[in-house]
Scaffold this motif. Sequence first.
Motif, PDB file in Angstrom:
ATOM      1  N   SER A 254     -10.942   8.275   8.325  1.00  0.00           N
ATOM      2  CA  SER A 254     -12.178   7.947   7.461  1.00  0.00           C
ATOM      3  C   SER A 254     -11.647   8.734   5.916  1.00  0.00           C
ATOM      4  N   LEU A 255     -10.484   8.118   5.409  1.00  0.00           N
ATOM      5  CA  LEU A 255     -10.049   8.555   4.262  1.00  0.00           C
ATOM      6  C   LEU A 255     -10.475   7.933   3.029  1.00  0.00           C
ATOM      7  N   ASN A 256     -11.306   8.450   2.084  1.00  0.00           N
ATOM      8  CA  ASN A 256     -11.466   7.861   0.841  1.00  0.00           C
ATOM      9  C   ASN A 256     -10.447   7.202   0.059  1.00  0.00           C
ATOM     10  N   THR A 257      -9.269   8.412   0.049  1.00  0.00           N
ATOM     11  CA  THR A 257      -8.191   8.146  -0.711  1.00  0.00           C
ATOM     12  C   THR A 257      -7.407   6.869  -0.159  1.00  0.00           C
ATOM     13  N   GLY A 258      -7.356   6.939   1.014  1.00  0.00           N
ATOM     14  CA  GLY A 258      -6.742   5.496   1.703  1.00  0.00           C
ATOM     15  C   GLY A 258      -7.541   4.343   1.537  1.00  0.00           C
ATOM     16  N   MET A 259      -8.703   4.392   1.412  1.00  0.00           N
ATOM     17  CA  MET A 259      -9.531   3.168   0.948  1.00  0.00           C
ATOM     18  C   MET A 259      -9.381   2.736  -0.466  1.00  0.00           C
ATOM     19  N   ALA A 260      -9.126   3.621  -1.498  1.00  0.00           N
ATOM     20  CA  ALA A 260      -9.045   3.395  -2.729  1.00  0.00           C
ATOM     21  C   ALA A 260      -7.393   2.654  -3.026  1.00  0.00           C
ATOM     22  N   GLU A 261      -6.696   3.333  -2.318  1.00  0.00           N
ATOM     23  CA  GLU A 261      -5.515   2.382  -2.059  1.00  0.00           C
ATOM     24  C   GLU A 261      -5.246   1.241  -1.609  1.00  0.00           C
ATOM     25  N   MET A 262      -6.059   0.817  -0.524  1.00  0.00           N
ATOM     26  CA  MET A 262      -6.191  -0.413   0.123  1.00  0.00           C
ATOM     27  C   MET A 262      -6.767  -1.569  -0.748  1.00  0.00           C
ATOM     28  N   VAL A 263      -7.517  -1.123  -1.813  1.00  0.00           N
ATOM     29  CA  VAL A 263      -8.452  -2.068  -2.525  1.00  0.00           C
ATOM     30  C   VAL A 263      -7.704  -2.081  -4.053  1.00  0.00           C
ATOM     31  N   ARG A 264      -6.729  -1.297  -4.142  1.00  0.00           N
ATOM     32  CA  ARG A 264      -6.184  -1.184  -5.710  1.00  0.00           C
ATOM     33  C   ARG A 264      -5.677  -2.639  -6.147  1.00  0.00           C
ATOM     34  N   THR A 265      -5.074  -3.235  -5.362  1.00  0.00           N
ATOM     35  CA  THR A 265      -4.790  -4.552  -5.797  1.00  0.00           C
ATOM     36  C   THR A 265      -5.660  -5.619  -6.068  1.00  0.00           C
ATOM     37  N   LEU A 266      -6.644  -5.395  -5.495  1.00  0.00           N
ATOM     38  CA  LEU A 266      -7.799  -6.578  -5.335  1.00  0.00           C
ATOM     39  C   LEU A 266      -8.505  -6.984  -6.849  1.00  0.00           C
ATOM     40  N   THR A 267      -8.509  -7.973  -7.094  1.00  0.00           N
ATOM     41  CA  THR A 267      -9.520  -8.564  -8.316  1.00  0.00           C
ATOM     42  C   THR A 267     -10.763  -8.197  -8.011  1.00  0.00           C
ATOM     43  N   ASP A 268     -11.703  -8.195  -9.172  1.00  0.00           N
ATOM     44  CA  ASP A 268     -13.096  -8.153  -8.920  1.00  0.00           C
ATOM     45  C   ASP A 268     -13.679  -9.173  -8.122  1.00  0.00           C
TER      46      ASP A 268
ATOM     47  N   VAL B 298       0.714  -1.190   0.111  1.00  0.00           N
ATOM     48  CA  VAL B 298       0.135   0.066   0.024  1.00  0.00           C
ATOM     49  C   VAL B 298       1.045   1.123   0.044  1.00  0.00           C
ATOM     50  N   ASP B 299       0.563   2.143  -0.986  1.00  0.00           N
ATOM     51  CA  ASP B 299       1.563   3.270  -1.070  1.00  0.00           C
ATOM     52  C   ASP B 299       0.962   4.492  -0.518  1.00  0.00           C
ATOM     53  N   LEU B 300       1.309   4.689   1.008  1.00  0.00           N
ATOM     54  CA  LEU B 300       0.874   5.652   1.668  1.00  0.00           C
ATOM     55  C   LEU B 300       1.247   7.093   1.233  1.00  0.00           C
ATOM     56  N   SER B 301       2.028   7.188   0.161  1.00  0.00           N
ATOM     57  CA  SER B 301       2.535   8.448  -0.179  1.00  0.00           C
ATOM     58  C   SER B 301       1.214   8.920  -1.046  1.00  0.00           C
ATOM     59  N   LYS B 302       0.360   8.117  -1.477  1.00  0.00           N
ATOM     60  CA  LYS B 302      -0.762   8.675  -2.328  1.00  0.00           C
ATOM     61  C   LYS B 302      -1.967   9.094  -1.612  1.00  0.00           C
ATOM     62  N   VAL B 303      -1.845   8.710  -0.225  1.00  0.00           N
ATOM     63  CA  VAL B 303      -3.060   8.845   0.644  1.00  0.00           C
ATOM     64  C   VAL B 303      -3.107  10.395   1.190  1.00  0.00           C
ATOM     65  N   ASN B 304      -4.061  10.995   1.121  1.00  0.00           N
ATOM     66  CA  ASN B 304      -4.545  12.142   1.706  1.00  0.00           C
ATOM     67  C   ASN B 304      -3.474  13.332   1.177  1.00  0.00           C
ATOM     68  N   VAL B 305      -3.397  13.217   0.004  1.00  0.00           N
ATOM     69  CA  VAL B 305      -2.607  14.367  -0.783  1.00  0.00           C
ATOM     70  C   VAL B 305      -3.386  15.049  -1.620  1.00  0.00           C
ATOM     71  N   ALA B 306      -4.170  14.300  -2.276  1.00  0.00           N
ATOM     72  CA  ALA B 306      -4.971  15.283  -3.326  1.00  0.00           C
ATOM     73  C   ALA B 306      -6.201  14.236  -3.749  1.00  0.00           C
ATOM     74  N   PRO B 307      -7.229  14.667  -4.538  1.00  0.00           N
ATOM     75  CA  PRO B 307      -8.074  13.639  -5.043  1.00  0.00           C
ATOM     76  C   PRO B 307      -7.526  13.012  -6.220  1.00  0.00           C
ATOM     77  N   ILE B 308      -7.903  11.688  -6.290  1.00  0.00           N
ATOM     78  CA  ILE B 308      -7.389  10.657  -7.142  1.00  0.00           C
ATOM     79  C   ILE B 308      -8.203  10.669  -8.350  1.00  0.00           C
ATOM     80  N   SER B 309      -7.760  10.488  -9.321  1.00  0.00           N
ATOM     81  CA  SER B 309      -8.337  10.243 -10.621  1.00  0.00           C
ATOM     82  C   SER B 309      -8.242   8.643 -10.886  1.00  0.00           C
TER      83      SER B 309
END
Length: 668
Positions: free
Chosen positions: A424-438, A383-394
């Motif tokens: 309760s960071l949405n950007t953090g949750m996006a990073e938590m599930v980034r590597t999961l398959t459907d 999990v790349d925490l450097s991408k969390v809580n930095v800016a909106p993620i596209s």
Amino acid sequence: MKNATNRNQAIIDSTSRWGRIAVGMIVAGIALTVVRVGWLKLDPDGKFGARSGAEARVRYEERFRGEICDRNGRTLAIDSPCWRLAIDPDYFCRHGFEKMVRGDDLETSTDSIARNEVLTTDFDEQLEAIAAPLELADRHLRVIKMRSLASELDDLIGISRQEVTRKLLEAPESRRYVVLDKLLDEWQVDAVRAWLDGRNLGLLLEKRTERRFFGPESLHMIVGKCRDNGEGGSGLEQLRNSNLQSTRGVLNTRNTSRGAVISIPAGTYDRGSHGDDFALTIDARIQLFVENRLNEQLEKHDAGGGRCLVIDPNNGDILAMVDILRRRDGHDEVILDDPQRRVEPSLARNRNVVDAFEPGSTFKPIMWAGALELGVTTPARPVDLSKVNVAPISIKGRRTTVKDAGRNPYKKNVKDIEYIIEKSLNTGMAEMVRTLTDEEARSILTRFGFGTRTKCGLGGQAEHPGQITSLKNWSFANTTISVSFGHEVAVTTLQMARAFSAFCNDGLMPQLRISRPLEVDGVDVADRLMARALKPETALRTKRALQRVVLSGTLKNHGRSELYSMFGKSGTADLPNPAGGYFKNRYTSNVIAASPFEEPRIVVYCVVDDPKKNGYYGGTVAGPVVRDVVDQTLRYIGVKPDIEGADQSGRIAGTLRTEGMPVVIGGE
């Protein structure tokens, strides 16, 4: 000469012999007749019973429907002996009115008295609406007679003359049985008997049983009601009808024409049976406190409704289940409406059971823990925490960016993945599930039981199983990402409480239940019904992250107890529009928490629908309810406060009382 004498003697002897035979036959016939008459008196043949003078009669012995009580034996619904007052309107109008007014020796025609009254009475709107169009004098007389009876009963026993008149006038003229009052007190029965004084006016006093409900109003939709015929009509009264239903006793007798019992035919007596009692897991006192506290919060925030659930995570017992709706002038309630509830509280739909909703951020611990269980944060899935809580993620394929809530959310100080839950960071949750398959992302939901009914004992097939997107329609950009922070998934409060219990039980979820525990050899088998959702180490890590939410996260200001250690999560979801999309500036605010931290005894989940003032964030709106319910319930069940320095007398937001619990009569 001698021969003639012999012939005469022979004739005499023959005549005597036949005479004796005839007399014997007559005597025998009389004897047989006597025996047969006696036989028919004692046991008449069905074809000749009426002619014999003996009557076959059936007497019924009433039995009581099973009692419904709470977990501590407090009565919630019970059959109570009562008296019903009914009338034969036709008989009363033809004969009873005359006896009521003048007595049996009346010389002046009652009809003429009534006609004079018609001629000298100013018709009101009700009489005019009924009588004038018909232009029938008999109908005029009927109205006056019924009004006269209503007035007599009002003066005598205090039942509403307007209500009695309405029932009599609205009943079809062909109806020979109209109930005037379903529940008379003993003094009213004595007063009616004394007034009748043996006269037959067409009034009937019937001894019956009536279903009475005792308890907080919010329990009425769970307990349900009975119909006039004694059958369950809604709620548990209907679901458990076969167990609660009684069988009345039957006694067949042979009676004389005056009613004296001659005999009881062998094998015809059936004593009947009382219904089985039924104990809920709900505690009526906890239910009442939760109801009152939630009502206060809904008023404060002018919310459209609210739900609150309290369960024991160790065995799945539902301790309280409240659902409240408020009608607000000038608001389009849309999904926040229940027409049946306005007609009869026991017919309300229990939204805890049958309505699903998007929970928002309270769903984050589920996906966070599920991702950990699938190996996220390992070297293979970092999990790349450097991408969390930095800016909106596209995210490619997603129409909107993923951004964190708040006016200035981006602090760039994320040190560990627990901070994602804490803040309760949405950007953090996006990073938590980034590597999961459907398949993996969807499996987290099914692992926690979402998409299936809890089978708690309420609702049956009407219980909502929740809603999760099918695998063929699942996509990473629009489903996995949305579900990670509680959108594109519909859940019930029951499902959320069951799933959250996994963090209390080393990863095990209990089977929720509304009825008495299943026991084998006197031992509760709740532990055998547990389903594993997580490994113990994953559950513990999630539990510690959720404690940080209470200590320094979104619940620290409004949802933190001064008495008990807690762990929980808040959420604020957009309110879906049935026409599509979401309403603007309308929300579902919710908080779920468990306490105490070391050995959780309760899980509390509160959902507030569409708050309009004094804030809308979950922690602000639902947090105080959860905090106060935790404090009150744990003190009530005898759990010692575990926060150092806490006032051991306890800061209690209210008191658990049963005063004010309404008594509601079933069958109305």
